[in-house]
Design an enzyme around this catalytic site. Sequence first.
Site, PDB file in Angstrom:
ATOM      1  N   ASP A   8       6.586  -0.593   5.696  1.00  0.00           N
ATOM      2  CA  ASP A   8       5.938  -0.606   4.192  1.00  0.00           C
ATOM      3  C   ASP A   8       6.489   0.421   3.388  1.00  0.00           C
ATOM      4  O   ASP A   8       6.859   1.359   3.560  1.00  0.00           O
ATOM      5  CB  ASP A   8       4.279   0.193   4.824  1.00  0.00           C
ATOM      6  CG  ASP A   8       3.639   0.781   3.393  1.00  0.00           C
ATOM      7  OD1 ASP A   8       4.229   0.219   2.311  1.00  0.00           O
ATOM      8  OD2 ASP A   8       2.719   1.278   3.697  1.00  0.00           O
ATOM      9  N   LYS A  69       9.801   3.652  -6.741  1.00  0.00           N
ATOM     10  CA  LYS A  69       9.087   2.141  -6.497  1.00  0.00           C
ATOM     11  C   LYS A  69       8.563   1.836  -7.819  1.00  0.00           C
ATOM     12  O   LYS A  69       8.533   0.632  -8.398  1.00  0.00           O
ATOM     13  CB  LYS A  69       7.966   2.248  -5.479  1.00  0.00           C
ATOM     14  CG  LYS A  69       7.404   0.810  -5.298  1.00  0.00           C
ATOM     15  CD  LYS A  69       6.332   0.893  -3.988  1.00  0.00           C
ATOM     16  CE  LYS A  69       5.678  -0.390  -3.749  1.00  0.00           C
ATOM     17  NZ  LYS A  69       4.920  -0.054  -2.717  1.00  0.00           N
ATOM     18  N   GLU A 167       1.175  -6.245   0.182  1.00  0.00           N
ATOM     19  CA  GLU A 167       0.484  -5.047   0.977  1.00  0.00           C
ATOM     20  C   GLU A 167      -1.137  -5.456   1.437  1.00  0.00           C
ATOM     21  O   GLU A 167      -1.510  -5.194   2.440  1.00  0.00           O
ATOM     22  CB  GLU A 167       0.473  -3.694   0.010  1.00  0.00           C
ATOM     23  CG  GLU A 167       1.875  -3.159   0.202  1.00  0.00           C
ATOM     24  CD  GLU A 167       2.350  -2.496  -1.058  1.00  0.00           C
ATOM     25  OE1 GLU A 167       1.653  -1.966  -1.694  1.00  0.00           O
ATOM     26  OE2 GLU A 167       3.674  -2.230  -1.100  1.00  0.00           O
ATOM     27  N   ASP A 189      -6.661  -1.955  -2.603  1.00  0.00           N
ATOM     28  CA  ASP A 189      -5.707  -1.039  -2.227  1.00  0.00           C
ATOM     29  C   ASP A 189      -5.133  -0.136  -3.426  1.00  0.00           C
ATOM     30  O   ASP A 189      -4.479  -0.617  -4.244  1.00  0.00           O
ATOM     31  CB  ASP A 189      -4.669  -2.150  -1.756  1.00  0.00           C
ATOM     32  CG  ASP A 189      -3.255  -1.411  -1.138  1.00  0.00           C
ATOM     33  OD1 ASP A 189      -3.334  -0.174  -1.287  1.00  0.00           O
ATOM     34  OD2 ASP A 189      -2.245  -1.947  -0.753  1.00  0.00           O
TER      35      ASP A 189
END
Lengths: 606, 239
Positions: A8, A69, A167, A189
């Site tokens: 992850d 990210k 994810e 999420d």
Amino acid sequence: MARIVGIDLGTTNSLVAYMDKGTPRVIAGRHERAMVPSVVALTDNGLIVGDPAKEHLTRNPERTVYSVKRFMGKGLADVQDELAYFPYTLTEKGGVIRIKLGEKTYSPPQISAMILKELKLRAEAFLGESITKAVITVPAYFNDSQRQATKDAGMIAGLEVLRIINEPTAASLAYGLQEKTQGTIAVYDLGGGTFDISILKLKNGIFEVLATNGDTHLGGDDFDRLIADLFLADIQQQFGLDLNAHPDHMQGIRLEAERAKIRLSEELKTIATLDLPEGKGRFTRELTRDQMESLCTALVERTLGPCRIALKDAGLTPTDIDEVVLVGGSTRMPLVRQRVQALFGKQPHCELNPDEVVALGAAVQADILSGGTTDMLLLDVTPLSLGIETMGGVMSSLIRRNTTIPASAKEMFTTYVDGQTGVDIHILQGERELAKDNRSLARFRLKVPPLPAGVPRIEVTFLIDANGILNVMAKDMRTGDTQSIEVKPSYGLSDQEVERMIEDSFKFAADDVSARKLIEARLDAGALIITTEKSLTDGGQLISGDEVTAIRQVLSALASAKDGNDPRTIRARMADLEQAAKSLTVAMLDDSLKRGLQGKKVSEVT
Amino acid sequence: MDGHTHQHTSGRRELQMARSMCWHCQSEVSGEYFCDRCVKVQPVSKELDYFTCFGFPRRLSIDQQKLEAKFYELSRAFHPDFYQNKSDAEQTISLGNSAMLNTAYRTLRDPIQRAEYLLDLEAGSVKDIRTTPPADLFEEILELQDTLDEFRASDRTSDTAAALRTQLQTERAALEQRQRDMESQLQQLFGRWDALQDRGEATDQARAERDRILKDMRDILSNRTYVKNIVNDLVATIA
């Protein structure tokens, strides 16, 4: 088949997990912490990653990269609004953001690769074998460029990325494995920098994604920013101080905002403090949960729109949802839980640690790919429509959003002018009518044999693979010849650039040999620590308290050396420990000899 | 600017080698998707239509449960996840088959797309894209376009705009009703088509009936698409 790990790669934290006899487990580092902060810092001793790098956020803000990210697969213009928030310097080259660290600049995939390498080393030290293959997760709403950038990061880190998975769907695999759930579930999420909602149907081991939506620029970072802005305004008012001139204190206030937010998930009010520069003393302020929630409520509301669109795209209403699953650290906020519960009319699930569940799911997918788990299958979708630009700057959709992947579409191209030898194709992703409002993915020129207008017939196949990444193939229908297409990504690294970065990355890591030396030293140190601890438990009473303390001191020195990056230091501390533990070893040997003699007659000994 | 034409080519009408030999061991393939001898996955022939692929007759009412069950079964057979350790050739076939399967499922799952696909198979032409209103709606649509233009030009906060909005809402309801009517007409045609298929007669009368059903189906499908687009435009304007 070599082991495949699940990773992850998060905005704030990253984790690596593996499958242990049918159960996915995260791999913890020192102090049992599984999370590696997604932070890279340039220090006088080189680049460092994770917890030690995080300490440089306030000490060395211009040289410490966090939330990288957010920049994956992006150009500088995409992040113009938030440049002011980042203390490090961003530039652009070839449509790709570059981050300045000292004399060098790095692309976001290179920075991400450093985080991936840290996870790779951690997995290798723990599992005692070389790791070269991984499944890496991305937000479901990531576009093609962002996915490709993630894959590039893996390659630069020396990992073959066997699959990019979403994810929320990864989380559903982890939940599905545990609960053996059937029915329709919604996975909400909310992470450090991104938000995803996915609606899935679970039936007999098939995880079919019905629809997905999200916002790749909405997460915990944005909450922190609002709280920090409140503090900054306060500091300005009370002390007449503009912290913007002090990047280190700006990072301090951002981290304090994050800590206050986290505390307010448990408490109703909290005190935030920060030591101020320019001899202004200390800033102290109470923040109540109510105050924070009224600040953040608009952001939380912004997640509900994508939820409604996803439901509509799935052809469902909230009452059709059997279970709601919460993923991502930001779902610990009571406000988020309330809003999600209100929307779906159901108490959401959060049995699995929301920080770890995505990595666990990635490990499950890795196990499916290696042939271990055969009863589960994930059928995911592409989050955004894919199309090409047509006459008048309009986007013509070829593969609609929420189409199950792998998905393909064919389109026939011809010429308008006699002897024309090429057709320019512009590939887009997005939901808007006009090409310019959508994301430009790539451009390429289709080679056409010179013939009268309208005669050539070139069939182009657009294929979105199981990673959600586009592949393009062309075929001349008259000759049956296939044509390889050189696609120039609009916001990505070229193949040559990735190659060069892979080479560079070997150089950066000094060389492969020293990397292996480090792994081996860490492994040996781990073994020595375990045996010494066992000896202390079994034979500690045989030596003096002072001696025990001395051994413990050297033991913890070795433990910190093991977390460092220098194999020589590790070997030196190991030698120290062996030396310090000598008295213990001798005492235990004597003791076992003595006990061996007990119960025997003197005649038998002599 | 690129110069591409807008034919959505349907792969199944392209000339392809008939699949009779295993690509791997060259033995004759008699199994459905896998070679009986070497158990390698075979590329699904581009001539295979979606109904046959799912093992369904060319009927317009389909048992959704059975369709889904077959989709899951074939997904387990073809999905790239299960070909990770196989050769490149098998991985390519798995990818192509999965993509085809997903398209087939999406097409058959939706009654309108299913009917359009069947029409394409049976009558061998791409669906009509209507650019002018159907005759019985001509006056109504022209009037609606005028009202829409008027609304777009108006000050949204004014009373005129409010009145126009109400008028457009009424129009919307009427058109949506029209769309539902067409859908129930289609449903009847689907029933007649299936009954004809079930009887399996080869008489002139049956052929005439078949052509009539297909023609009516084509007309209603293109009218429905036209009305649907008008409604979408209307909804977007008054939203």
